[in-house]
Design an enzyme around this catalytic site. Structure first.
Site, PDB file in Angstrom:
ATOM      1  N   ASP A  64       0.877  -1.166   0.000  1.00 44.94           N
ATOM      2  CA  ASP A  64       0.000   0.000   0.000  1.00 44.94           C
ATOM      3  C   ASP A  64       0.917   1.219   0.000  1.00 44.94           C
ATOM      4  OD1 ASP A  64      -1.641   2.144   0.529  1.00 44.94           O
ATOM      5  OD2 ASP A  64      -2.875   1.071   1.986  1.00 44.94           O
ATOM      6  N   VAL A  65       0.903   1.964  -1.083  1.00 42.02           N
ATOM      7  CA  VAL A  65       1.896   3.041  -1.251  1.00 42.02           C
ATOM      8  C   VAL A  65       1.685   4.215  -0.297  1.00 42.02           C
ATOM      9  CG1 VAL A  65       2.461   2.529  -3.668  1.00 42.02           C
ATOM     10  CG2 VAL A  65       0.560   4.084  -3.163  1.00 42.02           C
ATOM     11  N   TYR A 114      -8.004  15.313  -7.334  1.00 39.43           N
ATOM     12  CA  TYR A 114      -7.148  14.723  -8.376  1.00 39.43           C
ATOM     13  C   TYR A 114      -6.267  15.809  -8.992  1.00 39.43           C
ATOM     14  CZ  TYR A 114      -5.745  11.509 -12.080  1.00 39.43           C
ATOM     15  OH  TYR A 114      -5.013  10.705 -12.919  1.00 39.43           O
ATOM     16  N   LYS A 159      -2.135  15.692  -8.617  1.00 36.93           N
ATOM     17  CA  LYS A 159      -1.274  15.501  -9.793  1.00 36.93           C
ATOM     18  C   LYS A 159      -0.428  16.731 -10.086  1.00 36.93           C
ATOM     19  CE  LYS A 159      -2.318  11.224 -10.714  1.00 36.93           C
ATOM     20  NZ  LYS A 159      -1.300  10.175 -10.598  1.00 36.93           N
TER      21      LYS A 159
HETATM   22  N1  LIG Z   1      -5.713   6.093 -17.457  1.00 40.03           N
HETATM   23  C1  LIG Z   1      -5.709   7.407 -17.560  1.00 40.03           C
HETATM   24  O1  LIG Z   1      -6.480   7.999 -18.328  1.00 40.03           O
HETATM   25  C2  LIG Z   1      -4.723   8.224 -16.755  1.00 40.03           C
HETATM   26  C3  LIG Z   1      -4.501   9.547 -17.123  1.00 40.03           C
HETATM   27  C4  LIG Z   1      -3.597  10.317 -16.400  1.00 40.03           C
HETATM   28  C5  LIG Z   1      -2.913   9.772 -15.330  1.00 40.03           C
HETATM   29  N2  LIG Z   1      -3.157   8.483 -14.989  1.00 40.03           N
HETATM   30  C6  LIG Z   1      -2.414   7.945 -13.838  1.00 40.03           C
HETATM   31  O2  LIG Z   1      -1.749   6.773 -14.224  1.00 40.03           O
HETATM   32  C7  LIG Z   1      -1.482   5.986 -13.054  1.00 40.03           C
HETATM   33  C8  LIG Z   1      -1.839   4.544 -13.346  1.00 40.03           C
HETATM   34  O3  LIG Z   1      -3.238   4.450 -13.501  1.00 40.03           O
HETATM   35  P1  LIG Z   1      -3.918   3.518 -14.600  1.00 40.03           P
HETATM   36  O4  LIG Z   1      -4.543   4.407 -15.586  1.00 40.03           O
HETATM   37  O5  LIG Z   1      -2.962   2.477 -15.047  1.00 40.03           O
HETATM   38  O6  LIG Z   1      -5.115   2.908 -13.726  1.00 40.03           O
HETATM   39  P2  LIG Z   1      -5.356   1.448 -13.139  1.00 40.03           P
HETATM   40  O7  LIG Z   1      -6.524   1.592 -12.230  1.00 40.03           O
HETATM   41  O8  LIG Z   1      -5.431   0.461 -14.233  1.00 40.03           O
HETATM   42  O9  LIG Z   1      -4.026   1.160 -12.299  1.00 40.03           O
HETATM   43  C9  LIG Z   1      -3.779   1.754 -11.044  1.00 40.03           C
HETATM   44  C10 LIG Z   1      -3.107   0.738 -10.148  1.00 40.03           C
HETATM   45  O10 LIG Z   1      -2.771   1.382  -8.904  1.00 40.03           O
HETATM   46  C11 LIG Z   1      -3.060   0.455  -7.867  1.00 40.03           C
HETATM   47  N3  LIG Z   1      -3.284   1.130  -6.592  1.00 40.03           N
HETATM   48  C12 LIG Z   1      -4.331   1.899  -6.218  1.00 40.03           C
HETATM   49  N4  LIG Z   1      -4.200   2.286  -4.942  1.00 40.03           N
HETATM   50  C13 LIG Z   1      -3.029   1.753  -4.492  1.00 40.03           C
HETATM   51  C14 LIG Z   1      -2.339   1.795  -3.245  1.00 40.03           C
HETATM   52  N5  LIG Z   1      -2.845   2.449  -2.183  1.00 40.03           N
HETATM   53  N6  LIG Z   1      -1.161   1.156  -3.139  1.00 40.03           N
HETATM   54  C15 LIG Z   1      -0.663   0.481  -4.204  1.00 40.03           C
HETATM   55  N7  LIG Z   1      -1.269   0.382  -5.396  1.00 40.03           N
HETATM   56  C16 LIG Z   1      -2.437   1.026  -5.535  1.00 40.03           C
HETATM   57  C17 LIG Z   1      -4.312  -0.272  -8.338  1.00 40.03           C
HETATM   58  O11 LIG Z   1      -4.532  -1.479  -7.630  1.00 40.03           O
HETATM   59  C18 LIG Z   1      -4.020  -0.457  -9.806  1.00 40.03           C
HETATM   60  O12 LIG Z   1      -3.360  -1.670 -10.065  1.00 40.03           O
HETATM   61  C19 LIG Z   1      -2.279   6.637 -11.929  1.00 40.03           C
HETATM   62  O13 LIG Z   1      -1.412   7.423 -11.133  1.00 40.03           O
HETATM   63  C20 LIG Z   1      -3.273   7.529 -12.658  1.00 40.03           C
HETATM   64  O14 LIG Z   1      -3.696   8.621 -11.880  1.00 40.03           O
HETATM   65  C21 LIG Z   1      -4.035   7.687 -15.676  1.00 40.03           C
END
Ligand SMILES: NC(=O)c1ccc[n+]([C@@H]2O[C@H](COP(=O)([O-])OP(=O)(O)OC[C@H]3O[C@@H](n4cnc5c(N)ncnc54)[C@H](O)[C@@H]3O)[C@@H](O)[C@H]2O)c1
Length: 250
Positions: free
Chosen positions: A62-63, A155, A159
């Site tokens: 858990d980060v 959010y 970010k």
């Molecule tokens: N997909 C998009 O459109 C998008 C756009 C901009 C930024 N992001 C960012 O990209 C990153 C990855 O997201 P994604 O799109 O792959 O989504 P995703 O939901 O597929 O992956 C996110 C991962 O983070 C893990 N996670 C959540 N809370 C956690 C915790 N407390 N400790 C450890 N792991 C945890 C989840 O279990 C999941 O595996 C995130 O930081 C998200 O904000 C995503």
């Protein structure tokens, strides 16, 4: 192969962008630690990497928790030799509500998972990166870390914080041969955008709100993370690279 003999940690490696980055790193020769709170997703990524002959371990983490971050780094450095790359990528979104209606607990959860986690990752990884002679940190920000959006207070703030934490760490540890950069993805095809996708009225607009008029794939973001992690980015630090199909300029 661009990451031979490198040891890398990818948080949020159990899904989406983190999974794509972990797989890509392993294909480029890195030994990868997948960190995620979700053990099912983490084990799946581990299986995918091992099936294709890559080296990886999964550490459930858990980060938000400094004890678990320390354990993640200790497990990695004791399994492999040192630490060279950290991808602070785990993150969550929140429901679309006005700031005045956003519950305080939701604010705290988003700030802890998206921003405090990056601070903790830097805090505990930097001493190990220094021992290894330097390395690279890549933090996942967002298009919404560079541009405001209604109903996204926590959010947006989390970010945007990642962007300046990235510059701060780049300034503090450049002399230790550590480069620190961020990526700012636009709309990428992962689980985090599922609620937007369900919105029949808004999705046709959201999914085409960039110069390329489409959403991105996790692999397209992983390519940018790989570049910033590799020696090809040897003179790049403190930067935030948009991977958004031109979403920021739209
Ligand atoms: N997909 C998009 O459109 C998008 C756009 C901009 C930024 N992001 C960012 O990209 C990153 C990855 O997201 P994604 O799109 O792959 O989504 P995703 O939901 O597929 O992956 C996110 C991962 O983070 C893990 N996670 C959540 N809370 C956690 C915790 N407390 N400790 C450890 N792991 C945890 C989840 O279990 C999941 O595996 C995130 O930081 C998200 O904000 C995503």
């Amino acid at each position: 192969m661009r990451l031979v003999d490198k040891v890398a940690i990818v948080t949020g490696g159990g899904s989406g962008i983190g999974r794509a980055a972990a797989i890509r790193f392993a294909k480029e020769g890195a030994k990868v630690t997948i960190a995620d709170i979700d053990s099912t997703g983490g084990e799946e990524t581990l299986g995918l990497i091992r099936e294709s002959g890559g080296k990886a371990i999964f550490v459930q983490t858990d980060v938000r928790d400094s004890y678990q971050i320390k354990k993640l780094i200790d497990n990695t450095t004791s399994t492999y030799e040192g630490l060279h790359i950290l991808v602070n990528n785990a993150g969550i979104g929140h429901s679309e509500v006005k700031s005045i209606d956003l519950p305080e607990e939701d604010w705290d959860r988003v700030i802890d998972i998206n921003l405090k986690s990056v601070f903790l990752g830097i805090k505990y990884a930097v001493p190990e990166l220094i021992k290894s002679g330097g390395g690279a940190i890549i933090n996942t920000s967002s298009l919404l870390g560079l541009k405001g959006k209604s109903y996204q207070a926590a959010y947006n703030a989390s970010k945007a914080g990642v962007v300046l934490l990235t510059q701060n760490a780049a300034l503090e540890y450049g002399k230790n041969n550590i480069r620190v950069n961020a990526i700012a993805p636009g709309v990428i095809d992962t689980k985090i955008i599922e609620s937007w996708r369900q919105n029949e009225r808004k999705w046709p607009i959201i999914s085409r709100a960039n110069a390329l008029r489409r959403i991105g794939t996790p692999d397209e973001v992983a390519n940018a993370i790989l570049f910033l992690a590799s020696d090809e980015a040897s003179f790049i630090t403190g930067a935030t690279l948009s991977v958004d199909g031109g979403g920021l300029t739209f």
